[in-house]
Motif scaffolding. Structure first.
Motif, PDB file in Angstrom:
ATOM      1  N   ASP A 189      45.588  30.146 -49.380  1.00  0.00           N
ATOM      2  CA  ASP A 189      44.230  29.681 -49.112  1.00  0.00           C
ATOM      3  C   ASP A 189      43.502  30.778 -48.342  1.00  0.00           C
ATOM      4  N   ARG A 190      42.570  31.442 -49.019  1.00  0.00           N
ATOM      5  CA  ARG A 190      41.872  32.572 -48.406  1.00  0.00           C
ATOM      6  C   ARG A 190      40.484  32.184 -47.884  1.00  0.00           C
ATOM      7  N   SER A 191      40.262  30.901 -47.679  1.00  0.00           N
ATOM      8  CA  SER A 191      39.044  30.472 -47.002  1.00  0.00           C
ATOM      9  C   SER A 191      39.198  30.768 -45.507  1.00  0.00           C
ATOM     10  N   LEU A 192      38.118  30.695 -44.762  1.00  0.00           N
ATOM     11  CA  LEU A 192      38.197  30.951 -43.328  1.00  0.00           C
ATOM     12  C   LEU A 192      39.082  29.928 -42.632  1.00  0.00           C
ATOM     13  N   SER A 193      38.977  28.666 -43.042  1.00  0.00           N
ATOM     14  CA  SER A 193      39.832  27.644 -42.440  1.00  0.00           C
ATOM     15  C   SER A 193      41.287  27.857 -42.819  1.00  0.00           C
ATOM     16  N   GLY A 194      41.521  28.296 -44.063  1.00  0.00           N
ATOM     17  CA  GLY A 194      42.888  28.579 -44.495  1.00  0.00           C
ATOM     18  C   GLY A 194      43.495  29.726 -43.713  1.00  0.00           C
ATOM     19  N   THR A 244      39.136  37.738 -49.235  1.00  0.00           N
ATOM     20  CA  THR A 244      38.883  36.319 -49.015  1.00  0.00           C
ATOM     21  C   THR A 244      38.036  35.730 -50.138  1.00  0.00           C
ATOM     22  N   THR A 245      38.065  34.417 -50.251  1.00  0.00           N
ATOM     23  CA  THR A 245      37.252  33.740 -51.257  1.00  0.00           C
ATOM     24  C   THR A 245      35.853  33.429 -50.735  1.00  0.00           C
ATOM     25  N   VAL A 246      35.584  33.720 -49.482  1.00  0.00           N
ATOM     26  CA  VAL A 246      34.278  33.489 -48.888  1.00  0.00           C
ATOM     27  C   VAL A 246      33.341  34.631 -49.261  1.00  0.00           C
ATOM     28  N   GLU A 247      32.123  34.324 -49.625  1.00  0.00           N
ATOM     29  CA  GLU A 247      31.183  35.377 -50.008  1.00  0.00           C
ATOM     30  C   GLU A 247      30.848  36.246 -48.797  1.00  0.00           C
ATOM     31  N   THR A 250      28.158  35.398 -46.229  1.00  0.00           N
ATOM     32  CA  THR A 250      28.601  34.350 -45.311  1.00  0.00           C
ATOM     33  C   THR A 250      29.515  34.924 -44.238  1.00  0.00           C
ATOM     34  N   HIS A 268      31.539  39.045 -53.380  1.00  0.00           N
ATOM     35  CA  HIS A 268      32.641  39.354 -52.468  1.00  0.00           C
ATOM     36  C   HIS A 268      32.712  40.856 -52.173  1.00  0.00           C
TER      37      HIS A 268
END
Length: 294
Positions: A189-194, A244-247, A250, A268
């Motif tokens: 999980d490459r989101s920030l929360s992950g 990461t998967t976050v743009e 962001t 990205h």
């Protein structure tokens, strides 16, 4: 001077085998110089420490160029003074021996830690995005300090009359194998929360969510060896995208709110600029961890 024979210190490390193989495939005769391991990929192989000027002088006697990768790669398993010594003293010795032997081209593996990233205990000080070679350096840990001082050593060396004509310091990020990238990036999980949940957010933040494929890194090494510039130059090296998967826009607003965004960030897009390497070396990264993602 024609460029035919290249010596690689640390040719058996994480990046070394890829560099050795790439240089051989590009037509160079390659000599590996390592303290512990043997290389089955190089044309010649010697057990040599880059900290030993006598052994290094003998081993480099037939080299036209040197790629210096042979340092301690992380500060986590050695005392701080040993890590600093590995980065700084070995770079000095390599440059000193190259100067004595009339070797005109040297490539040194630096790190993004040189500006104060990677292994810093506190959040890295990021002034603007994308980060480029003009960004200030604020390292405090032994590894980052060593990389920064090694760059300054190279910059000082080229002021000498007998100095190598071309010295490139390449600021590498983490360079995973494709399998490591699959496990770390594609399957996680490459989101920030992950990243927070996995305990990787601090490191990812301090490294600007950057990475680089090893084949791309090897191509950069070769381009730096073959480049037509004089003196010492520092180059950032990173993949064209983040890990990461976050743009990226962001990331800039949420993770680096105090940093100036100097140009629009799309998709990205990497938070590290490699425009200098493109302009002076004709190099661009091509591999992304997303290439093999289902």
């Amino acid at each position: 001077m024609s460029l035919e024979s290249v010596a690689v210190t640390g040719g058996t490390g994480n990046l070394g085998p890829t560099v050795v193989a790439h240089l051989r495939a590009s037509g160079y005769t390659v000599t590996n110089l390592s303290r512990h391991s043997e290389s089955s990929l190089a044309d010649h192989d010697y057990r040599v420490s880059a900290l030993d000027p006598g052994d290094l002088t003998a081993a480099l006697s037939d080299a036209d160029a040197v790629v210096h990768l042979g340092t301690i790669s992380t500060p986590t398993n050695d005392p701080g003074h040993r890590v600093f010594e590995s980065n700084v003293q070995s770079t000095y010795v390599v440059l000193e021996v190259a100067a004595a032997l009339g070797i005109d081209r040297v490539v040194v593996a630096s790190s993004m830690s040189a500006i104060g990233g990677s292994f810093e205990p506190d959040p890295a000080r990021i002034d603007f995005l994308p980060v480029d070679e003009s960004h200030r350096a604020t390292p405090s840990n032994p590894y980052g300090l060593g990389k920064y001082v090694a760059e300054q050593t190279a910059a000082g060396f080229v002021r000498r009359a007998d100095a190598p004509e071309t010295v490139a310091s390449l600021r590498f990020p983490w360079m995973p194998s494709e399998e490591e990238a699959r496990q770390t990036f594609a399957e996680a999980d490459r989101s920030l929360s992950g990243l927070q949940d996995a305990g990787h957010f601090h490191t990812a933040r301090n490294t600007l969510f950057s990475y680089l494929g090893r084949e791309d890194a090897a191509r950069l090494v070769r381009r730096a060896l073959e480049a037509d510039f004089a003196g010492h130059e520092v180059f950032w090296a990173a993949a064209a995208d983040t890990s990461t998967t976050v743009e990226s826009a962001t990331l800039a607003s949420e993770v680096y709110p105090d940093a100036e965004t100097r140009e629009p960030l799309s998709g990205h897009e990497a938070l590290v600029s490699t425009e200098k390497a493109k302009r002076l070396l004709g190099w661009e990264p091509t591999w992304s961890w997303r290439d093999g993602r289902a």
